[in-house]
Design an enzyme around this catalytic site. Structure first.
Site, PDB file in Angstrom:
ATOM      1  N   HIS A 236      -6.609  35.148  10.181  1.00  0.00           N
ATOM      2  CA  HIS A 236      -5.467  34.251  10.385  1.00  0.00           C
ATOM      3  C   HIS A 236      -5.924  32.797  10.485  1.00  0.00           C
ATOM      4  O   HIS A 236      -7.117  32.495  10.663  1.00  0.00           O
ATOM      5  CB  HIS A 236      -4.690  34.651  11.648  1.00  0.00           C
ATOM      6  CG  HIS A 236      -5.460  34.527  12.930  1.00  0.00           C
ATOM      7  ND1 HIS A 236      -5.628  33.331  13.599  1.00  0.00           N
ATOM      8  CD2 HIS A 236      -6.101  35.466  13.682  1.00  0.00           C
ATOM      9  CE1 HIS A 236      -6.332  33.528  14.692  1.00  0.00           C
ATOM     10  NE2 HIS A 236      -6.634  34.815  14.770  1.00  0.00           N
TER      11      HIS A 236
ATOM     12  N   CYS B 130     -11.238  38.147  15.792  1.00  0.00           N
ATOM     13  CA  CYS B 130     -10.535  37.858  14.550  1.00  0.00           C
ATOM     14  C   CYS B 130     -11.382  36.988  13.635  1.00  0.00           C
ATOM     15  O   CYS B 130     -12.369  36.382  14.053  1.00  0.00           O
ATOM     16  CB  CYS B 130      -9.209  37.158  14.840  1.00  0.00           C
ATOM     17  SG  CYS B 130      -7.989  38.199  15.660  1.00  0.00           S
TER      18      CYS B 130
ATOM     19  N   TYR C 160      -4.649  34.304  27.730  1.00  0.00           N
ATOM     20  CA  TYR C 160      -3.683  33.665  26.825  1.00  0.00           C
ATOM     21  C   TYR C 160      -2.590  34.643  26.425  1.00  0.00           C
ATOM     22  O   TYR C 160      -2.815  35.847  26.293  1.00  0.00           O
ATOM     23  CB  TYR C 160      -4.377  33.095  25.579  1.00  0.00           C
ATOM     24  CG  TYR C 160      -5.078  34.104  24.694  1.00  0.00           C
ATOM     25  CD1 TYR C 160      -4.407  34.747  23.660  1.00  0.00           C
ATOM     26  CD2 TYR C 160      -6.434  34.383  24.872  1.00  0.00           C
ATOM     27  CE1 TYR C 160      -5.055  35.651  22.834  1.00  0.00           C
ATOM     28  CE2 TYR C 160      -7.086  35.285  24.054  1.00  0.00           C
ATOM     29  CZ  TYR C 160      -6.391  35.921  23.041  1.00  0.00           C
ATOM     30  OH  TYR C 160      -7.030  36.818  22.227  1.00  0.00           O
TER      31      TYR C 160
END
Length: 381
Positions: free
Chosen positions: A311, A329, A292
């Protein structure tokens, strides 16, 4: 006969006048043959070469007082200086330039009332290079309790002890800390434990003219005044699927989350005490290795240069609060990500536990991953 007698008498008077002595206690001519008692001393001395640029020029007088002193640079401008209250000494108050000649002049009045003049010149050292340094945090910033103070140099520093001697940190809480060299171009300062909330911090890096080794010298002094904000700590226990925000030890928010994949050491959210480094309302995530690029996510808070962020990821909503499926993450729902983003400060600690992986202390800012005893050994002093 009378003329001869008169001549003899005149001769006697003349001889008597030539042999007369000044009576004891009679006035002497001003100064006589003795030299003036006032004496100038200068540092550097007249004719000195290779003079450091970061030390004041000093002029002193013995047995007298200074009437005036002037130190002049090659452009004919006077270097700023200050005369002491007793007028017995003068010192420059601005730094000198590299590789320049300076002339000093002056006058003093001795205790005998006689004047003496000052004249001289010297030359400062040449710098093979002048190295710039930057200081973080900067003036007027409000930062989290885990913030390290960072001094970065644009070239390697050989004499690290000389640099550390030029660095001072003072703070309103009187907290003590230590400098540690992370690499030849970067030195950090932190306390043993997190900074107390609301601490005012003042940093001085008096680096101008400091010899870094090999003919390289500090280019300029840098200073900073900043404030430690409220005590906020993020706690992540990866098996819990929750991101917990604490203030002064009390939980103020708990957000469902999806962390890095539990069984993959390359993708798990690693253990360690990290620091919020950066905040972006939108951030582009790229990892060609996993297929990605340019994936835009909102309310991104970076806490490691290894690649970890907190996030928004509504695309992963089905797993948030249930399964750990990210690439390292902390994924939050958009509303929660925005709420956390708004509460975060650069410098907040992020404490991660429960993972199968612990990062080595090498990804900025890794200051709190180093035990205090080891941190102290990383000082040059």
């Amino acid at each position: 006969m009378r003329k001869r007698l008169t001549a003899l008498l005149l001769g006697v008077v003349f001889l008597a006048g030539c042999s007369a002595k000044v009576e004891e206690g009679a006035a002497q001519p001003p100064g006589g043959d003795a030299p003036p008692v006032a004496k100038f001393t200068t540092a550097p001395a007249d004719g000195a070469t290779g003079v450091p640029v970061n030390l004041p020029v000093r002029v002193t007088v013995a047995e007298g007082t200074i009437d005036q002193v002037a130190l002049t640079n090659p452009e004919g401008e006077q270097v700023e200086g200050a005369l002491s209250e007793d007028r017995r000494s003068w010192a420059s108050t601005e730094p000198l330039g590299f590789g320049k000649s300076y002339a000093y002049t002056g006058q003093a009045t001795g205790s005998d009332g006689r004047k003496v003049e000052l004249k001289g010149a010297f030359t400062t050292l040449e710098a093979a290079s002048q190295v710039r340094a930057t200081l973080f945090p900067g003036d007027d910033q409000v930062v989290g309790v885990a913030i390290p103070i960072m001094v970065r140099f644009e070239a390697d520093v050989a004499d690290r002890a000389a640099v550390e001697k030029a660095l001072t940190v003072t703070n309103s809480a009187n907290v003590k800390g230590s400098w540690a060299w992370l690499n030849p171009r970067e030195v950090h300062y932190r306390p043993e434990a997190y900074w107390p909330a609301d601490t005012e911090v003042h940093v001085e890096a008096k680096l101008y003219g400091v010899h870094y080794g090999g003919g390289a010298y500090g280019r300029a002094d840098v200073t900073s005044d900043f404030t430690i904000g409220r005590n906020q700590v993020v706690k992540i226990h990866t098996p819990s699927h929750q991101l917990v925000v604490q203030r002064d030890g009390a939980t103020v928010a708990t957000y469902p989350a999806s962390f890095g994949r539990d069984a993959d050491p390359e993708l798990t959210t690693p253990n360690g005490t990290f620091v919020v480094m950066q905040k972006d309302p939108q951030f582009s995530f790229d990892n060609p290795r996993y297929g990605y690029t340019n994936v835009l996510k909102k309310w991104a808070v970076r806490f490691s240069n290894h690649g970890e962020f907190i996030h928004e990821n509504n695309d992963n909503a089905a797993n948030i609060g249930r399964n750990n499926t990210s690439h390292g993450c902390a994924n939050l729902l958009e509303a929660d990500a925005k709420a956390y983003y708004d509460s975060a400060l650069v410098g907040d600690p992020v404490e991660v536990t429960g993972s199968i992986t612990t990062l080595p202390a090498q990804y900025d800012w890794y200051d709190w991953q180093i035990p205090w005893a080891q941190w102290q050994t990383m000082s040059a002093l």
